[in-house]
Design a protein around this motif. Sequence first.
Motif, short mmCIF file in Angstrom:
data_model
loop_
_atom_site.label_atom_id
_atom_site.label_comp_id
_atom_site.label_asym_id
_atom_site.label_seq_id
_atom_site.Cartn_x
_atom_site.Cartn_y
_atom_site.Cartn_z
N ALA A 35 -5.45 -3.60 -6.41
CA ALA A 35 -5.11 -2.07 -6.09
C ALA A 35 -3.40 -2.10 -6.69
O ALA A 35 -2.88 -2.60 -6.15
CB ALA A 35 -5.02 -1.83 -4.67
N ALA A 36 -3.57 -1.15 -7.67
CA ALA A 36 -2.01 -0.89 -8.13
C ALA A 36 -1.09 -0.06 -7.17
O ALA A 36 -0.15 -0.21 -6.92
CB ALA A 36 -2.12 -0.19 -9.32
N ASP A 37 -2.01 0.61 -6.25
CA ASP A 37 -1.25 1.44 -5.18
C ASP A 37 -2.01 1.42 -3.87
O ASP A 37 -2.50 2.44 -3.49
CB ASP A 37 -1.09 2.95 -5.62
N SER A 38 -1.73 0.35 -3.21
CA SER A 38 -2.56 0.27 -1.83
C SER A 38 -2.03 1.40 -0.86
O SER A 38 -2.65 1.80 0.06
CB SER A 38 -2.55 -1.13 -1.34
N VAL A 39 -0.66 1.38 -0.86
CA VAL A 39 -0.07 2.61 0.00
C VAL A 39 -0.57 3.86 -0.35
O VAL A 39 -0.98 4.62 0.56
CB VAL A 39 1.64 2.39 -0.27
N GLY A 40 -0.67 4.33 -1.52
CA GLY A 40 -1.11 5.69 -2.00
C GLY A 40 -2.61 5.66 -1.18
O GLY A 40 -3.08 6.82 -0.73
N TRP A 41 -3.61 4.69 -1.61
CA TRP A 41 -4.86 4.81 -1.04
C TRP A 41 -5.01 4.99 0.37
O TRP A 41 -5.46 5.67 0.98
CB TRP A 41 -5.38 3.43 -1.51
#
Length: 191
Positions: free
Chosen positions: A84-90
């Motif tokens: 996941a390149a952007d787990s925070v965004g997810w």
Amino acid sequence: MSKNISPARAALFAIVALPLAACATSEPINLSSQFTPPAPKWSPATDRVEKNAHGSCRMHLSGVQDVRADTQSMGTMVERGVHAADSVGWVRSGVKSLDRDPRLSFAEPAKVEFGITLEKAYIHSMGTEKAATVVLRATYAPNDTQIFRGDDNSLNWNNTASETQEGLDAALARALEALDQDIVARCAKAG
């Protein structure tokens, strides 16, 4: 005894071996940074009644962080890494979907303010099944935290990126269902 393989055995081998060979890729699975929520459980009639009768619980998300040691690793599926390149965004997009509940809205002044920490998020396959887990920590005040866990166990049909995303989204959705209920209860106490 003859060493020739019968046409039926050769066909059976092809039917079994070719799909397995297709799954043998080691290319990583890259996840989307957008959470896809399941269909809402609320009916339009219930939406109107609950919103008019109870009003909207205003909430504020102060932030999202990922405290896992490797913030890009989300597990493995049949020996393929899941990233996941952007787990925070997810996670943020998942939390922002809470306003689909007619009782909740992100608005000021907020009755409930909270931050979210992603403690765990992983998926792995076991034979023809996959298991995903997401653990969130909601912090309402320095000494007021709550843990929410979501799990999804389902069939792993083809080891695809979409199946992997769906499994992790389902696990996140289950954690968010519990978070939703906790926020609604806190709003009721806040008056």
